[in-house]
Design a protein around this motif. Sequence first.
Motif, PDB file in Angstrom:
ATOM      1  N   ILE A 205       0.845  -1.194   0.000  1.00  0.00           N
ATOM      2  CA  ILE A 205       0.000   0.000   0.000  1.00  0.00           C
ATOM      3  C   ILE A 205       0.880   1.244   0.000  1.00  0.00           C
ATOM      4  O   ILE A 205       1.826   1.334   0.782  1.00  0.00           O
ATOM      5  CB  ILE A 205      -1.026  -0.013   1.152  1.00  0.00           C
ATOM      6  N   ARG A 206       0.589   2.159  -0.933  1.00  0.00           N
ATOM      7  CA  ARG A 206       1.419   3.361  -1.063  1.00  0.00           C
ATOM      8  C   ARG A 206       0.555   4.609  -0.996  1.00  0.00           C
ATOM      9  O   ARG A 206      -0.357   4.782  -1.807  1.00  0.00           O
ATOM     10  CB  ARG A 206       2.120   3.355  -2.417  1.00  0.00           C
ATOM     11  N   PRO A 207       0.874   5.496  -0.056  1.00  0.00           N
ATOM     12  CA  PRO A 207       0.074   6.722   0.040  1.00  0.00           C
ATOM     13  C   PRO A 207       0.378   7.685  -1.099  1.00  0.00           C
ATOM     14  O   PRO A 207       1.516   7.776  -1.562  1.00  0.00           O
ATOM     15  CB  PRO A 207       0.514   7.318   1.376  1.00  0.00           C
ATOM     16  N   LEU A 208      -0.637   8.392  -1.556  1.00  0.00           N
ATOM     17  CA  LEU A 208      -0.436   9.527  -2.463  1.00  0.00           C
ATOM     18  C   LEU A 208      -0.134  10.743  -1.586  1.00  0.00           C
ATOM     19  O   LEU A 208      -0.155  10.641  -0.357  1.00  0.00           O
ATOM     20  CB  LEU A 208      -1.692   9.735  -3.314  1.00  0.00           C
ATOM     21  N   THR A 304       3.902  10.224 -12.228  1.00  0.00           N
ATOM     22  CA  THR A 304       3.854   8.849 -12.747  1.00  0.00           C
ATOM     23  C   THR A 304       2.558   8.681 -13.539  1.00  0.00           C
ATOM     24  O   THR A 304       1.513   9.133 -13.079  1.00  0.00           O
ATOM     25  CB  THR A 304       3.843   7.846 -11.565  1.00  0.00           C
ATOM     26  N   PRO A 305       2.606   8.027 -14.714  1.00  0.00           N
ATOM     27  CA  PRO A 305       1.349   7.820 -15.453  1.00  0.00           C
ATOM     28  C   PRO A 305       0.323   7.051 -14.603  1.00  0.00           C
ATOM     29  O   PRO A 305       0.631   5.994 -14.051  1.00  0.00           O
ATOM     30  CB  PRO A 305       1.789   7.013 -16.670  1.00  0.00           C
ATOM     31  N   LEU A 306      -0.875   7.624 -14.515  1.00  0.00           N
ATOM     32  CA  LEU A 306      -1.900   7.048 -13.642  1.00  0.00           C
ATOM     33  C   LEU A 306      -2.273   5.624 -14.042  1.00  0.00           C
ATOM     34  O   LEU A 306      -2.432   4.755 -13.184  1.00  0.00           O
ATOM     35  CB  LEU A 306      -3.140   7.958 -13.648  1.00  0.00           C
ATOM     36  N   HIS A 307      -2.398   5.365 -15.366  1.00  0.00           N
ATOM     37  CA  HIS A 307      -2.842   4.028 -15.766  1.00  0.00           C
ATOM     38  C   HIS A 307      -1.829   2.959 -15.336  1.00  0.00           C
ATOM     39  O   HIS A 307      -2.206   1.840 -15.022  1.00  0.00           O
ATOM     40  CB  HIS A 307      -3.099   3.959 -17.280  1.00  0.00           C
ATOM     41  N   GLU A 308      -0.548   3.331 -15.273  1.00  0.00           N
ATOM     42  CA  GLU A 308       0.467   2.350 -14.849  1.00  0.00           C
ATOM     43  C   GLU A 308       0.253   1.957 -13.389  1.00  0.00           C
ATOM     44  O   GLU A 308       0.368   0.793 -13.007  1.00  0.00           O
ATOM     45  CB  GLU A 308       1.879   2.928 -15.015  1.00  0.00           C
ATOM     46  N   LEU A 309      -0.047   2.966 -12.577  1.00  0.00           N
ATOM     47  CA  LEU A 309      -0.274   2.695 -11.150  1.00  0.00           C
ATOM     48  C   LEU A 309      -1.531   1.845 -10.945  1.00  0.00           C
ATOM     49  O   LEU A 309      -1.518   0.876 -10.191  1.00  0.00           O
ATOM     50  CB  LEU A 309      -0.432   4.012 -10.387  1.00  0.00           C
ATOM     51  N   LEU A 310      -2.599   2.227 -11.643  1.00  0.00           N
ATOM     52  CA  LEU A 310      -3.868   1.521 -11.439  1.00  0.00           C
ATOM     53  C   LEU A 310      -3.776   0.082 -11.942  1.00  0.00           C
ATOM     54  O   LEU A 310      -4.248  -0.851 -11.289  1.00  0.00           O
ATOM     55  CB  LEU A 310      -5.020   2.277 -12.125  1.00  0.00           C
ATOM     56  N   LEU A 311      -3.130  -0.093 -13.100  1.00  0.00           N
ATOM     57  CA  LEU A 311      -2.963  -1.453 -13.636  1.00  0.00           C
ATOM     58  C   LEU A 311      -2.109  -2.303 -12.701  1.00  0.00           C
ATOM     59  O   LEU A 311      -2.421  -3.472 -12.459  1.00  0.00           O
ATOM     60  CB  LEU A 311      -2.293  -1.403 -15.009  1.00  0.00           C
ATOM     61  N   ALA A 312      -1.036  -1.705 -12.172  1.00  0.00           N
ATOM     62  CA  ALA A 312      -0.168  -2.456 -11.261  1.00  0.00           C
ATOM     63  C   ALA A 312      -0.971  -2.918 -10.040  1.00  0.00           C
ATOM     64  O   ALA A 312      -0.761  -4.033  -9.541  1.00  0.00           O
ATOM     65  CB  ALA A 312       1.019  -1.600 -10.830  1.00  0.00           C
ATOM     66  N   CYS A 313      -1.899  -2.087  -9.579  1.00  0.00           N
ATOM     67  CA  CYS A 313      -2.743  -2.500  -8.441  1.00  0.00           C
ATOM     68  C   CYS A 313      -3.610  -3.692  -8.825  1.00  0.00           C
ATOM     69  O   CYS A 313      -3.708  -4.660  -8.068  1.00  0.00           O
ATOM     70  CB  CYS A 313      -3.634  -1.352  -7.968  1.00  0.00           C
ATOM     71  N   LEU A 318       2.283  -3.822  -7.435  1.00  0.00           N
ATOM     72  CA  LEU A 318       2.605  -2.453  -7.022  1.00  0.00           C
ATOM     73  C   LEU A 318       4.026  -2.374  -6.447  1.00  0.00           C
ATOM     74  O   LEU A 318       4.733  -1.385  -6.653  1.00  0.00           O
ATOM     75  CB  LEU A 318       1.570  -1.977  -5.991  1.00  0.00           C
ATOM     76  N   ALA A 319       4.467  -3.429  -5.768  1.00  0.00           N
ATOM     77  CA  ALA A 319       5.800  -3.429  -5.156  1.00  0.00           C
ATOM     78  C   ALA A 319       6.898  -3.349  -6.223  1.00  0.00           C
ATOM     79  O   ALA A 319       8.009  -2.903  -5.933  1.00  0.00           O
ATOM     80  CB  ALA A 319       5.988  -4.682  -4.309  1.00  0.00           C
ATOM     81  N   ASP A 320       6.588  -3.760  -7.448  1.00  0.00           N
ATOM     82  CA  ASP A 320       7.609  -3.747  -8.511  1.00  0.00           C
ATOM     83  C   ASP A 320       7.823  -2.368  -9.119  1.00  0.00           C
ATOM     84  O   ASP A 320       8.791  -2.157  -9.844  1.00  0.00           O
ATOM     85  CB  ASP A 320       7.210  -4.693  -9.660  1.00  0.00           C
ATOM     86  N   LEU A 321       6.902  -1.444  -8.870  1.00  0.00           N
ATOM     87  CA  LEU A 321       7.028  -0.115  -9.495  1.00  0.00           C
ATOM     88  C   LEU A 321       7.992   0.757  -8.707  1.00  0.00           C
ATOM     89  O   LEU A 321       8.110   0.622  -7.492  1.00  0.00           O
ATOM     90  CB  LEU A 321       5.665   0.583  -9.530  1.00  0.00           C
ATOM     91  N   PRO A 322       8.672   1.687  -9.409  1.00  0.00           N
ATOM     92  CA  PRO A 322       9.500   2.649  -8.669  1.00  0.00           C
ATOM     93  C   PRO A 322       8.602   3.560  -7.819  1.00  0.00           C
ATOM     94  O   PRO A 322       7.382   3.558  -7.980  1.00  0.00           O
ATOM     95  CB  PRO A 322      10.188   3.447  -9.780  1.00  0.00           C
ATOM     96  N   ALA A 323       9.233   4.329  -6.939  1.00  0.00           N
ATOM     97  CA  ALA A 323       8.463   5.237  -6.076  1.00  0.00           C
ATOM     98  C   ALA A 323       7.590   6.141  -6.944  1.00  0.00           C
ATOM     99  O   ALA A 323       7.973   6.525  -8.054  1.00  0.00           O
ATOM    100  CB  ALA A 323       9.424   6.073  -5.235  1.00  0.00           C
ATOM    101  N   ILE A 324       6.426   6.489  -6.445  1.00  0.00           N
ATOM    102  CA  ILE A 324       5.512   7.363  -7.184  1.00  0.00           C
ATOM    103  C   ILE A 324       6.151   8.752  -7.303  1.00  0.00           C
ATOM    104  O   ILE A 324       6.676   9.279  -6.326  1.00  0.00           O
ATOM    105  CB  ILE A 324       4.150   7.447  -6.469  1.00  0.00           C
ATOM    106  N   ALA A 325       6.135   9.309  -8.524  1.00  0.00           N
ATOM    107  CA  ALA A 325       6.797  10.604  -8.750  1.00  0.00           C
ATOM    108  C   ALA A 325       5.780  11.744  -8.723  1.00  0.00           C
ATOM    109  O   ALA A 325       4.654  11.602  -9.220  1.00  0.00           O
ATOM    110  CB  ALA A 325       7.522  10.578 -10.088  1.00  0.00           C
TER     111      ALA A 325
END
Length: 430
Positions: A205-208, A304-313, A318-325
Amino acid sequence: MKVLVVGSGGREHALAWKLLQSNKVQQVTCVPGNGGTASMSRCQNLALSAQDFEGIGRFALVNGVSLIVVGPEVPLAAGITDYLRQQGLTVFGPTRLGAQLEASKVWAKALMQEAKIPTAQSVIFTQAEPALDYVRQHGVPIVVKADGLAAGKGVTVATTVEEAEAAITDAFNGKFGEAGYRLVLEEYLTGQEVSILALTDGITIRPLIPAQDHKRIGEGDTGANTGGMGAYAPAPIVTPELIERIQQEILDPAIATLSKRKIDYRGVLYAGLIITPDGDPRVIEFNCRFGDPETQVVLPLLDTPLHELLLACTQKRLADLPAIAWKPGAAACVVIAAAGYPDAYAKGKMITGIDQAESEGAVVFHAGTQRKSQTLVSDGGRVLGVTALGETLDAAIANAYTATQSIQFEGMYYRRDIGYQVQTARSAAG
Ligand code: AMP
Ligand code: GLY
Protein backbone atom coordinates in the motif's frame (compact mmCIF):
# COMPACT_ATOMS: atom_id res chain seq x y z
CA MET A 1 -5.51 0.82 -24.04
CA LYS A 2 -9.17 1.71 -23.53
CA VAL A 3 -10.33 2.66 -20.06
CA LEU A 4 -13.82 2.99 -18.60
CA VAL A 5 -14.46 5.28 -15.62
CA VAL A 6 -17.64 4.74 -13.58
CA GLY A 7 -19.18 7.89 -12.07
CA SER A 8 -20.20 11.44 -12.92
CA GLY A 9 -18.50 13.82 -10.50
CA GLY A 10 -15.44 16.05 -10.37
CA ARG A 11 -13.40 13.09 -9.19
CA GLU A 12 -14.28 11.11 -12.31
CA HIS A 13 -13.53 14.08 -14.58
CA ALA A 14 -10.11 14.37 -12.92
CA LEU A 15 -9.48 10.62 -13.31
CA ALA A 16 -10.39 10.70 -17.01
CA TRP A 17 -8.33 13.88 -17.57
CA LYS A 18 -5.26 12.38 -15.90
CA LEU A 19 -5.58 9.03 -17.69
CA LEU A 20 -5.75 10.85 -21.03
CA GLN A 21 -2.43 12.57 -20.41
CA SER A 22 -0.75 9.32 -21.39
CA ASN A 23 -0.62 8.52 -25.08
CA LYS A 24 -0.92 4.85 -24.10
CA VAL A 25 -4.53 5.59 -23.22
CA GLN A 26 -6.38 5.63 -26.48
CA GLN A 27 -9.86 6.35 -25.19
CA VAL A 28 -11.77 6.87 -21.95
CA THR A 29 -15.48 6.16 -21.63
CA CYS A 30 -17.25 7.73 -18.65
CA VAL A 31 -20.42 6.11 -17.33
CA PRO A 32 -22.44 8.27 -17.20
CA GLY A 33 -19.89 11.15 -17.08
CA ASN A 34 -20.81 14.84 -17.14
CA GLY A 35 -20.54 17.97 -19.28
CA GLY A 36 -16.78 18.13 -18.70
CA THR A 37 -16.00 14.57 -19.69
CA ALA A 38 -18.23 15.03 -22.77
CA SER A 39 -15.98 17.88 -23.95
CA MET A 40 -12.55 16.25 -23.74
CA SER A 41 -11.04 14.74 -26.86
CA ARG A 42 -10.60 10.92 -26.80
CA CYS A 43 -13.27 10.90 -24.11
CA GLN A 44 -16.94 9.94 -24.43
CA ASN A 45 -19.92 9.53 -22.15
CA LEU A 46 -22.06 6.43 -22.08
CA ALA A 47 -25.60 7.07 -20.88
CA LEU A 48 -25.94 4.18 -18.45
CA SER A 49 -26.40 4.30 -14.70
CA ALA A 50 -23.37 3.50 -12.53
CA GLN A 51 -25.59 0.77 -11.05
CA ASP A 52 -26.16 -0.94 -14.41
CA PHE A 53 -23.45 -3.56 -13.95
CA GLU A 54 -24.68 -5.70 -16.82
CA GLY A 55 -24.75 -2.82 -19.27
CA ILE A 56 -21.28 -1.66 -18.21
CA GLY A 57 -19.90 -5.19 -18.48
CA ARG A 58 -21.41 -5.72 -21.93
CA PHE A 59 -20.00 -2.43 -23.25
CA ALA A 60 -16.54 -3.17 -21.82
CA LEU A 61 -16.43 -6.66 -23.35
CA VAL A 62 -17.69 -5.61 -26.78
CA ASN A 63 -15.37 -2.60 -26.96
CA GLY A 64 -12.17 -4.19 -25.65
CA VAL A 65 -11.90 -2.07 -22.48
CA SER A 66 -8.79 -3.19 -20.62
CA LEU A 67 -9.25 -1.30 -17.35
CA ILE A 68 -12.36 -0.20 -15.43
CA VAL A 69 -11.92 2.40 -12.68
CA VAL A 70 -14.83 2.78 -10.27
CA GLY A 71 -15.25 6.24 -8.71
CA PRO A 72 -18.16 6.20 -6.23
CA GLU A 73 -18.76 4.03 -3.17
CA VAL A 74 -22.35 3.02 -3.94
CA PRO A 75 -21.60 0.68 -6.89
CA LEU A 76 -18.53 -0.66 -5.05
CA ALA A 77 -20.61 -1.50 -1.98
CA ALA A 78 -23.18 -3.11 -4.28
CA GLY A 79 -20.54 -5.43 -5.76
CA ILE A 80 -19.74 -3.91 -9.17
CA THR A 81 -16.16 -5.21 -8.93
CA ASP A 82 -17.24 -8.75 -8.09
CA TYR A 83 -19.66 -8.76 -11.03
CA LEU A 84 -17.26 -7.32 -13.61
CA ARG A 85 -14.37 -9.55 -12.54
CA GLN A 86 -16.63 -12.57 -13.01
CA GLN A 87 -17.01 -11.40 -16.62
CA GLY A 88 -13.22 -11.52 -16.96
CA LEU A 89 -12.76 -7.75 -16.84
CA THR A 90 -9.96 -5.87 -15.06
CA VAL A 91 -11.30 -3.58 -12.33
CA PHE A 92 -9.61 -1.02 -10.08
CA GLY A 93 -11.78 -0.90 -6.95
CA PRO A 94 -12.45 -3.19 -4.00
CA THR A 95 -14.98 -6.01 -3.96
CA ARG A 96 -18.29 -5.77 -2.11
CA LEU A 97 -16.65 -7.16 1.02
CA GLY A 98 -13.71 -4.75 0.83
CA ALA A 99 -16.07 -1.82 0.36
CA GLN A 100 -17.55 -2.61 3.80
CA LEU A 101 -14.69 -0.50 5.07
CA GLU A 102 -16.79 2.49 4.03
CA ALA A 103 -20.26 0.95 3.84
CA SER A 104 -20.34 -0.16 7.48
CA LYS A 105 -18.76 1.94 10.21
CA VAL A 106 -19.32 -0.92 12.65
CA TRP A 107 -17.38 -3.27 10.38
CA ALA A 108 -14.60 -0.71 9.90
CA LYS A 109 -14.33 -0.15 13.65
CA ALA A 110 -14.01 -3.89 14.26
CA LEU A 111 -11.27 -4.09 11.66
CA MET A 112 -9.44 -1.15 13.25
CA GLN A 113 -9.67 -2.82 16.64
CA GLU A 114 -8.30 -6.07 15.29
CA ALA A 115 -5.50 -4.27 13.46
CA LYS A 116 -4.78 -2.04 16.50
CA ILE A 117 -5.20 1.05 14.35
CA PRO A 118 -5.45 4.29 16.38
CA THR A 119 -8.99 5.66 16.20
CA ALA A 120 -11.61 7.37 18.36
CA GLN A 121 -13.11 5.29 21.19
CA SER A 122 -16.59 4.14 20.30
CA VAL A 123 -19.65 2.16 21.35
CA ILE A 124 -22.23 0.51 19.07
CA PHE A 125 -26.00 0.69 19.58
CA THR A 126 -28.84 -1.13 17.87
CA GLN A 127 -31.63 0.53 19.87
CA ALA A 128 -32.48 4.12 20.66
CA GLU A 129 -33.01 3.93 24.44
CA PRO A 130 -29.56 2.62 25.42
CA ALA A 131 -27.95 5.12 23.03
CA LEU A 132 -29.91 8.01 24.57
CA ASP A 133 -28.96 6.83 28.08
CA TYR A 134 -25.32 6.69 27.04
CA VAL A 135 -25.37 10.26 25.76
CA ARG A 136 -27.12 11.54 28.91
CA GLN A 137 -24.48 9.84 31.06
CA HIS A 138 -21.41 10.73 29.04
CA GLY A 139 -22.36 14.19 27.88
CA VAL A 140 -21.05 16.12 24.90
CA PRO A 141 -19.29 16.74 22.58
CA ILE A 142 -19.99 13.36 21.05
CA VAL A 143 -20.12 12.12 17.47
CA VAL A 144 -23.17 10.13 16.31
CA LYS A 145 -22.60 8.04 13.16
CA ALA A 146 -25.06 6.01 11.16
CA ASP A 147 -23.52 2.63 10.37
CA GLY A 148 -24.27 2.53 6.66
CA LEU A 149 -23.93 4.75 3.59
CA ALA A 150 -25.89 7.98 3.99
CA ALA A 151 -24.55 10.16 1.15
CA GLY A 152 -22.25 12.02 3.55
CA LYS A 153 -25.12 13.00 5.87
CA GLY A 154 -24.88 10.22 8.43
CA VAL A 155 -22.50 11.92 10.89
CA THR A 156 -23.55 14.45 13.55
CA VAL A 157 -20.94 16.17 15.68
CA ALA A 158 -23.18 17.02 18.65
CA THR A 159 -22.20 19.84 20.95
CA THR A 160 -25.40 19.69 23.01
CA VAL A 161 -27.18 16.69 24.51
CA GLU A 162 -30.34 17.73 22.64
CA GLU A 163 -28.53 17.60 19.31
CA ALA A 164 -27.17 14.14 20.07
CA GLU A 165 -30.62 12.97 21.19
CA ALA A 166 -32.19 14.29 17.99
CA ALA A 167 -29.56 12.56 15.84
CA ILE A 168 -30.19 9.25 17.62
CA THR A 169 -33.98 9.55 17.47
CA ASP A 170 -33.94 10.56 13.80
CA ALA A 171 -31.72 7.63 12.87
CA PHE A 172 -33.89 5.06 14.65
CA ASN A 173 -36.98 6.69 13.13
CA GLY A 174 -35.63 5.81 9.71
CA LYS A 175 -34.00 9.05 8.53
CA PHE A 176 -31.27 7.00 6.82
CA GLY A 177 -33.31 3.84 6.28
CA GLU A 178 -31.41 0.63 7.02
CA ALA A 179 -28.15 2.59 7.23
CA GLY A 180 -29.21 4.20 10.51
CA TYR A 181 -30.57 1.25 12.51
CA ARG A 182 -27.12 0.70 13.95
CA LEU A 183 -25.22 3.66 15.36
CA VAL A 184 -21.65 4.25 16.39
CA LEU A 185 -21.27 6.79 19.21
CA GLU A 186 -17.77 8.09 19.11
CA GLU A 187 -15.37 10.16 21.17
CA TYR A 188 -14.97 13.67 19.76
CA LEU A 189 -11.41 14.32 18.59
CA THR A 190 -9.87 17.73 18.06
CA GLY A 191 -7.14 18.54 15.58
CA GLN A 192 -6.63 19.04 11.88
CA GLU A 193 -8.26 16.71 9.39
CA VAL A 194 -6.18 15.16 6.63
CA SER A 195 -7.09 12.86 3.76
CA ILE A 196 -4.61 10.15 2.86
CA LEU A 197 -5.54 8.44 -0.40
CA ALA A 198 -3.46 5.30 -0.73
CA LEU A 199 -3.20 2.91 -3.67
CA THR A 200 -3.10 -0.78 -2.90
CA ASP A 201 -2.96 -4.12 -4.67
CA GLY A 202 -3.95 -5.94 -1.50
CA ILE A 203 -0.35 -6.66 -0.53
CA THR A 204 1.52 -3.37 -0.86
CA ILE A 205 0.00 0.00 0.00
CA ARG A 206 1.42 3.36 -1.06
CA PRO A 207 0.07 6.72 0.04
CA LEU A 208 -0.44 9.53 -2.46
CA ILE A 209 0.46 13.04 -1.34
CA PRO A 210 -1.61 14.18 1.65
CA ALA A 211 -4.52 16.53 1.01
CA GLN A 212 -6.95 18.54 3.07
CA ASP A 213 -10.63 18.88 2.29
CA HIS A 214 -13.15 21.51 3.49
CA LYS A 215 -16.30 19.64 4.45
CA ARG A 216 -18.49 22.44 5.78
CA ILE A 217 -20.46 24.79 3.58
CA GLY A 218 -19.40 27.97 5.40
CA GLU A 219 -16.15 29.81 5.82
CA GLY A 220 -14.16 28.96 8.93
CA ASP A 221 -15.69 25.45 8.79
CA THR A 222 -19.17 26.48 9.84
CA GLY A 223 -22.62 25.29 8.78
CA ALA A 224 -23.74 22.00 7.29
CA ASN A 225 -21.52 19.17 6.10
CA THR A 226 -21.12 18.87 2.33
CA GLY A 227 -19.37 16.51 -0.04
CA GLY A 228 -16.37 18.88 0.14
CA MET A 229 -16.04 22.56 -0.81
CA GLY A 230 -12.39 22.67 -1.75
CA ALA A 231 -9.04 21.04 -1.19
CA TYR A 232 -5.33 21.52 -1.39
CA ALA A 233 -2.22 19.37 -1.50
CA PRO A 234 0.34 18.69 -0.20
CA ALA A 235 -0.84 19.31 3.38
CA PRO A 236 2.16 20.72 5.24
CA ILE A 237 0.97 19.29 8.57
CA VAL A 238 1.85 15.83 7.26
CA THR A 239 5.62 15.73 7.58
CA PRO A 240 7.68 12.84 6.15
CA GLU A 241 7.94 11.44 9.69
CA LEU A 242 4.17 11.54 10.05
CA ILE A 243 3.70 9.79 6.68
CA GLU A 244 5.99 7.03 7.93
CA ARG A 245 3.88 6.64 11.08
CA ILE A 246 0.67 6.61 9.02
CA GLN A 247 2.17 3.89 6.84
CA GLN A 248 3.22 1.77 9.83
CA GLU A 249 0.37 2.42 12.25
CA ILE A 250 -2.56 2.64 9.84
CA LEU A 251 -2.06 1.63 6.20
CA ASP A 252 0.06 -1.52 6.57
CA PRO A 253 -2.03 -2.96 9.44
CA ALA A 254 -5.27 -2.23 7.53
CA ILE A 255 -4.09 -4.15 4.47
CA ALA A 256 -2.64 -6.99 6.54
CA THR A 257 -5.94 -7.40 8.37
CA LEU A 258 -8.01 -7.26 5.16
CA SER A 259 -5.75 -9.90 3.72
CA LYS A 260 -6.09 -12.04 6.87
CA ARG A 261 -9.84 -11.88 6.28
CA LYS A 262 -9.24 -13.14 2.72
CA ILE A 263 -10.42 -9.85 1.23
CA ASP A 264 -8.76 -9.13 -2.07
CA TYR A 265 -8.54 -5.32 -1.86
CA ARG A 266 -7.27 -3.66 -5.04
CA GLY A 267 -8.11 0.00 -5.23
CA VAL A 268 -7.93 3.10 -3.06
CA LEU A 269 -7.91 2.96 0.68
CA TYR A 270 -8.77 6.48 1.81
CA ALA A 271 -7.90 7.17 5.42
CA GLY A 272 -9.69 10.21 6.86
CA LEU A 273 -7.49 11.23 9.77
CA ILE A 274 -7.42 13.73 12.57
CA ILE A 275 -3.96 14.82 13.62
CA THR A 276 -4.36 15.41 17.35
CA PRO A 277 -2.78 18.44 19.07
CA ASP A 278 -0.02 16.03 20.19
CA GLY A 279 0.71 15.23 16.56
CA ASP A 280 -0.71 11.71 16.58
CA PRO A 281 -2.73 10.40 13.62
CA ARG A 282 -6.18 8.90 14.42
CA VAL A 283 -8.57 7.43 11.88
CA ILE A 284 -12.04 8.98 11.83
CA GLU A 285 -13.20 7.13 8.74
CA PHE A 286 -12.09 4.84 5.97
CA ASN A 287 -13.41 5.25 2.46
CA CYS A 288 -13.05 2.66 -0.27
CA ARG A 289 -12.47 5.09 -3.17
CA PHE A 290 -10.75 8.28 -4.27
CA GLY A 291 -11.82 11.41 -2.34
CA ASP A 292 -13.78 14.18 -3.99
CA PRO A 293 -12.44 16.94 -4.25
CA GLU A 294 -9.07 15.62 -2.98
CA THR A 295 -8.54 13.79 -6.28
CA GLN A 296 -8.80 17.13 -8.10
CA VAL A 297 -5.65 18.37 -6.30
CA VAL A 298 -3.71 15.12 -5.94
CA LEU A 299 -3.84 13.95 -9.58
CA PRO A 300 -2.66 17.22 -11.18
CA LEU A 301 0.54 16.88 -9.13
CA LEU A 302 1.12 13.24 -10.04
CA ASP A 303 3.99 12.64 -12.44
CA THR A 304 3.85 8.85 -12.75
CA PRO A 305 1.35 7.82 -15.45
CA LEU A 306 -1.90 7.05 -13.64
CA HIS A 307 -2.84 4.03 -15.77
CA GLU A 308 0.47 2.35 -14.85
CA LEU A 309 -0.27 2.69 -11.15
CA LEU A 310 -3.87 1.52 -11.44
CA LEU A 311 -2.96 -1.45 -13.64
CA ALA A 312 -0.17 -2.46 -11.26
CA CYS A 313 -2.74 -2.50 -8.44
CA THR A 314 -5.12 -4.72 -10.38
CA GLN A 315 -2.24 -7.08 -11.30
CA LYS A 316 -0.81 -7.23 -7.76
CA ARG A 317 2.58 -5.84 -8.73
CA LEU A 318 2.60 -2.45 -7.02
CA ALA A 319 5.80 -3.43 -5.16
CA ASP A 320 7.61 -3.75 -8.51
CA LEU A 321 7.03 -0.12 -9.50
CA PRO A 322 9.50 2.65 -8.67
CA ALA A 323 8.46 5.24 -6.08
CA ILE A 324 5.51 7.36 -7.18
CA ALA A 325 6.80 10.60 -8.75
CA TRP A 326 5.33 14.05 -8.02
CA LYS A 327 5.60 17.45 -9.64
CA PRO A 328 7.06 20.16 -7.44
CA GLY A 329 4.76 22.80 -5.99
CA ALA A 330 1.20 22.63 -4.78
CA ALA A 331 -2.39 22.48 -6.01
CA ALA A 332 -5.61 24.05 -4.77
CA CYS A 333 -9.21 23.45 -5.80
CA VAL A 334 -12.15 25.78 -5.19
CA VAL A 335 -15.53 24.07 -5.51
CA ILE A 336 -18.33 26.19 -6.96
CA ALA A 337 -21.75 25.06 -5.75
CA ALA A 338 -25.33 25.95 -6.63
CA ALA A 339 -27.21 28.29 -4.28
CA GLY A 340 -28.91 26.28 -1.54
CA TYR A 341 -26.49 23.32 -1.58
CA PRO A 342 -26.23 21.06 0.49
CA ASP A 343 -30.03 21.43 0.80
CA ALA A 344 -32.36 21.95 -2.17
CA TYR A 345 -30.83 23.80 -5.12
CA ALA A 346 -31.77 24.78 -8.66
CA LYS A 347 -30.35 23.11 -11.78
CA GLY A 348 -30.19 24.17 -15.40
CA LYS A 349 -28.35 27.50 -14.91
CA MET A 350 -26.21 28.54 -17.86
CA ILE A 351 -22.48 28.56 -17.07
CA THR A 352 -19.98 30.91 -18.72
CA GLY A 353 -16.29 31.74 -18.35
CA ILE A 354 -14.71 28.29 -18.21
CA ASP A 355 -12.51 28.95 -21.26
CA GLN A 356 -11.35 32.19 -19.66
CA ALA A 357 -10.53 30.40 -16.38
CA GLU A 358 -8.57 27.75 -18.27
CA SER A 359 -6.71 30.32 -20.32
CA GLU A 360 -5.43 31.63 -17.00
CA GLY A 361 -3.82 28.26 -16.36
CA ALA A 362 -6.48 26.58 -14.23
CA VAL A 363 -8.14 23.24 -14.92
CA VAL A 364 -11.88 23.31 -14.41
CA PHE A 365 -13.21 19.91 -13.35
CA HIS A 366 -16.94 19.53 -13.83
CA ALA A 367 -18.89 17.99 -10.97
CA GLY A 368 -22.54 18.62 -11.80
CA THR A 369 -22.87 19.93 -15.34
CA GLN A 370 -24.59 18.88 -18.50
CA ARG A 371 -24.02 19.91 -22.08
CA LYS A 372 -27.32 20.90 -23.76
CA SER A 373 -26.62 21.41 -27.46
CA GLN A 374 -24.11 24.29 -27.44
CA THR A 375 -24.59 25.46 -23.85
CA LEU A 376 -23.29 24.16 -20.58
CA VAL A 377 -25.75 24.13 -17.68
CA SER A 378 -25.53 23.29 -13.99
CA ASP A 379 -26.83 19.86 -13.10
CA GLY A 380 -25.88 19.22 -9.49
CA GLY A 381 -25.17 20.72 -6.06
CA ARG A 382 -21.44 20.86 -6.51
CA VAL A 383 -21.11 22.21 -10.05
CA LEU A 384 -17.43 22.86 -10.79
CA GLY A 385 -14.02 22.51 -9.15
CA VAL A 386 -11.43 25.06 -10.22
CA THR A 387 -7.95 23.63 -9.72
CA ALA A 388 -4.72 25.58 -10.10
CA LEU A 389 -1.09 24.76 -9.48
CA GLY A 390 1.53 27.04 -8.01
CA GLU A 391 5.12 26.97 -6.86
CA THR A 392 3.85 27.38 -3.31
CA LEU A 393 0.54 26.67 -1.66
CA ASP A 394 -0.18 30.39 -1.40
CA ALA A 395 0.42 30.79 -5.14
CA ALA A 396 -1.77 27.81 -6.00
CA ILE A 397 -4.60 29.18 -3.85
CA ALA A 398 -4.27 32.66 -5.37
CA ASN A 399 -4.27 31.20 -8.90
CA ALA A 400 -7.36 29.11 -8.19
CA TYR A 401 -9.27 32.17 -6.92
CA THR A 402 -8.21 34.35 -9.85
CA ALA A 403 -9.54 31.74 -12.28
CA THR A 404 -12.72 31.22 -10.23
CA GLN A 405 -13.61 34.88 -10.73
CA SER A 406 -13.96 34.32 -14.49
CA ILE A 407 -16.78 31.82 -14.03
CA GLN A 408 -20.40 32.80 -13.76
CA PHE A 409 -23.79 31.26 -13.29
CA GLU A 410 -26.85 32.40 -11.43
CA GLY A 411 -26.64 31.73 -7.69
CA MET A 412 -23.10 30.34 -7.72
CA TYR A 413 -21.46 30.05 -4.31
CA TYR A 414 -17.94 29.20 -3.18
CA ARG A 415 -15.92 29.42 0.00
CA ARG A 416 -13.32 32.18 0.01
CA ASP A 417 -11.06 30.59 2.61
CA ILE A 418 -9.76 27.41 0.98
CA GLY A 419 -6.39 26.62 2.55
CA TYR A 420 -6.99 28.76 5.63
CA GLN A 421 -5.50 25.97 7.80
CA VAL A 422 -2.11 26.66 6.30
CA GLN A 423 -2.22 30.32 7.19
CA THR A 424 -3.49 29.45 10.67
CA ALA A 425 -0.66 26.97 11.19
CA ARG A 426 1.84 29.52 9.92
CA SER A 427 0.69 32.28 12.26
CA ALA A 428 0.66 29.80 15.19
CA ALA A 429 4.28 28.97 14.39
CA GLY A 430 5.03 32.70 14.49
P1 AMP B 1 -17.58 11.43 7.81
O1 AMP B 1 -18.95 11.48 7.19
O2 AMP B 1 -17.27 10.16 8.50
O3 AMP B 1 -16.57 11.96 6.86
O4 AMP B 1 -17.59 12.53 8.97
C1 AMP B 1 -17.95 13.83 8.68
C2 AMP B 1 -17.15 14.78 9.51
O5 AMP B 1 -17.45 14.63 10.88
C3 AMP B 1 -15.65 14.57 9.43
O6 AMP B 1 -15.09 15.16 8.32
C4 AMP B 1 -15.22 15.26 10.71
O7 AMP B 1 -15.16 16.66 10.53
C5 AMP B 1 -16.33 14.96 11.65
N1 AMP B 1 -15.97 13.82 12.52
C6 AMP B 1 -16.17 12.51 12.28
N2 AMP B 1 -15.72 11.77 13.32
C7 AMP B 1 -15.22 12.62 14.23
C8 AMP B 1 -14.62 12.46 15.53
N3 AMP B 1 -14.47 11.27 16.10
N4 AMP B 1 -14.22 13.58 16.15
C9 AMP B 1 -14.39 14.80 15.60
N5 AMP B 1 -14.97 15.01 14.41
C10 AMP B 1 -15.38 13.94 13.72
N1 GLY C 1 -13.98 14.66 0.28
C1 GLY C 1 -14.52 13.70 1.15
C2 GLY C 1 -14.86 12.43 0.54
O1 GLY C 1 -14.56 12.18 -0.61
O2 GLY C 1 -15.45 11.61 1.23
